[in-house]
Motif scaffolding. Structure first.
Motif, PDB file in Angstrom:
ATOM      1  N   THR A 286      36.460  36.983  45.278  1.00 34.48           N
ATOM      2  CA  THR A 286      38.099  37.118  45.478  1.00 34.48           C
ATOM      3  C   THR A 286      38.585  36.983  44.156  1.00 34.48           C
ATOM      4  OG1 THR A 286      38.237  34.510  45.723  1.00 34.48           O
ATOM      5  CG2 THR A 286      37.468  35.832  47.649  1.00 34.48           C
ATOM      6  N   ASP A 287      40.113  37.200  44.406  1.00 34.18           N
ATOM      7  CA  ASP A 287      40.935  37.237  43.128  1.00 34.18           C
ATOM      8  C   ASP A 287      40.797  35.933  42.535  1.00 34.18           C
ATOM      9  OD1 ASP A 287      41.501  39.850  43.629  1.00 34.18           O
ATOM     10  OD2 ASP A 287      43.260  39.501  44.607  1.00 34.18           O
TER      11      ASP A 287
ATOM     12  N   PRO B  55      33.162  33.210  45.372  1.00 29.74           N
ATOM     13  CA  PRO B  55      32.118  34.102  46.026  1.00 29.74           C
ATOM     14  C   PRO B  55      32.572  34.396  47.442  1.00 29.74           C
ATOM     15  CG  PRO B  55      30.976  32.646  44.846  1.00 29.74           C
ATOM     16  CD  PRO B  55      32.417  31.845  44.941  1.00 29.74           C
ATOM     17  N   GLU B  56      32.271  35.947  47.735  1.00 32.06           N
ATOM     18  CA  GLU B  56      32.711  36.482  48.827  1.00 32.06           C
ATOM     19  C   GLU B  56      31.665  36.764  49.786  1.00 32.06           C
ATOM     20  OE1 GLU B  56      35.585  39.795  50.899  1.00 32.06           O
ATOM     21  OE2 GLU B  56      35.914  39.250  48.674  1.00 32.06           O
TER      22      GLU B  56
END
Length: 496
Positions: free
Chosen positions: A149-150, A154-155
């Motif tokens: 993500t910004d 961790p996504e």
């Protein structure tokens, strides 16, 4: 073809060295190749991971396309002397570096090998399923992409995006092995060759006296005992040479002894046989009248008895030397055999006007020995003393003791012996010139038999003599240790 000991030793060492060197080269080559391969694989793995981190993230994010990746691969391939492929998760070969070691690639990895493991890290060595013209070390590094993500969180789960396959020529390892061989093995080989050259020189120097000894031994076998080895070294070879020369001297003496033996026995047998033959022929053809035949028959009888005595002495001495006397050991009083033996010479002493004295300085004269054979020793010594003692002189038998031994000495006042005669007096058939004049009955075996009997008892007998003054023969016996009489049969060599 005959090979010398040196040839066999040299060839054996050479064969052992060659086999050992071959095993060493095989083992070290294998271990070195394995170690270098492992090191190369580890290096390629690290390089592949570095390339993946610098190129594949940009490709996945869209910053690079396939051509850009190929350009990056070409750069790294040139620097690292490798061939680099990117294969996506479906097995398609997306990008690759240019390589002259192979032809055009198919569109997918599974067209090269249907069972290829794309999602596991592994290495292999070979031409990669006939793609390359030479052996390559191939590394498969699976790739995954993690979205963030910004905020840097961790996504989701990491996504499998395929693998990087990196190939490097195995020839580099072969070149390293050749360098190792030149640096390590060639100097060792040169050292071994130099060492064997020196071994050959030293071995020939050692074998030269051995060959000389073999040649001298051949001469000895032909009876040439005067041949010398001419080896003066103080090592084992020199000691062997001295022993051989000593042996040759002893064999030479033995040969001379054999000649003397034949000469003496021929003389001692020929004289009585000649007398017997002459007197029998004279009686037969009537040269000797009947009234005188009894006298000459007595002479023939005496000569026959002399031959019998000589033959018996030879047989006794042969048995003594060959088997050793069979001793019947027992405890007895030495005086009990000395006095009767002296009495047997009474008539001879009266005839020659010789006196015999017995001086006993021992309180206890009990000994352990073979009674009959010790009596034979005393008889032979006194008989020998009477032969060489002039009229009006005396013979003295003396007994003394020291610790566990009794010493029996027979001393005469006869003509004595030279030093050379004293050395030979115990040899069979040896007679001094003096004995051949007046005493024709001696066989020259009495003292030889005497020495063999004393030696069988593990005792000693010696002689001391001065020319013109007489001789002293002395032998030893062991005192009795246990009271009572016990009989023991000794083994054939006379030892207990």
């Amino acid at each position: 073809m005959r090979h010398s000991i040196f040839d066999r030793i040299y060839l054996s060492f050479l064969l052992i060295l060659i086999l050992s060197f071959a095993v060493l080269i095989t083992f070290t080559s294998f271990t070195s190749k394995s170690a270098l391969t492992n090191e190369k694989e580890e290096t390629l793995t690290n390089e592949a991971q570095l390339i993946a981190s610098q190129t594949m993230n940009s490709y996945v994010s869209g910053a690079f396309d396939a051509k850009d990746v190929s350009k990056q691969f070409n750069y790294y391939a040139t620097v690292l002397n490798a061939d680099i492929w990117y294969v996506d998760k479906n097995g398609l070969i997306v990008s690759s570096s240019d390589s002259k070691k192979r032809g055009p690639l198919p569109t997918g990895i599974f067209q090269i090998y249907g069972g290829y493991e794309l999602n596991t890290r592994h290495t292999q060595t070979g031409n990669f399923y006939n793609i390359y013209d030479e052996d390559m070390i191939s590394i498969n590094i699976p790739l995954s992409y993690q979205k963030f993500t910004d905020d840097g969180i961790p996504e989701g789960e990491p996504e499998n995006i395929g693998a990087i396959i990196m190939h490097s020529p195995a020839m580099q390892i072969s070149s390293l092995l050749k360098n190792i061989f030149r640096i390590v093995y060639l100097p060792c080989l040169v050292i071994i060759i130099i060492s064997f050259t020196f071994i050959q020189i030293v071995s020939k120097k050692v074998m030269s006296p051995v060959k000389k000894l073999s040649s001298v031994a051949t001469e000895y076998s032909k009876g040439n005992f005067d041949t010398k080895t001419d080896i003066k070294s103080q090592d084992e070879i020199g000691q062997l040479a001295q022993s051989m020369e000593y042996m040759a001297d002893e064999l030479s003496k033995l040969e001379q002894y054999r000649r003397d033996f034949i000469s003496n026995i021929s003389h001692d047998f020929r004289s009585p046989l000649t007398s017997i033959k002459g007197y029998v022929e004279a009686i037969k053809d009537g040269t000797i009248p009947p009234e005188k035949q009894d006298r000459y028959l007595d002479i023939i009888l005496n000569e026959t008895q002399r031959l019998t005595k000589l033959t018996t002495g030879l047989l006794d001495l042969n048995n003594l030397e060959k088997y050793g006397p069979y001793l019947k050991l027992k405890d007895f009083d030495l005086i009990e055999i000395i006095k009767p033996t002296l009495n047997t010479f009474e008539m001879k002493c009266i005839e020659k006007n010789i006196a015999i004295y017995l001086n006993n300085h021992v309180e206890n004269t009990m000994v352990t020995a073979d009674k009959s054979k010790i009596q034979q020793v005393i008889y032979n010594l006194i008989d020998n003393a009477i032969k060489f003692t002039p009229s009006g002189k005396k013979i003295t038998v003396t007994l003394t003791d020291k610790k566990e031994k009794i010493f029996v000495s027979v001393k005469d006042e006869g003509i004595g012996m030279s030093e050379d005669t004293q050395k030979k007096i115990f040899e069979r058939f040896y007679k001094g010139d003096q004995s051949r004049g007046k005493d024709k009955q001696g066989t020259g075996l009495g003292l030889a038999i005497t020495k063999e009997i004393i030696k069988a008892h593990n005792e000693n007998i010696d002689v001391i003599s001065t020319e013109g003054e007489g001789s002293v023969f002395t032998f030893t016996l062991t005192k009795m240790h246990i009271k009572g009489t016990t009989e023991v049969l000794s083994p054939p060599n006379g030892t207990l």
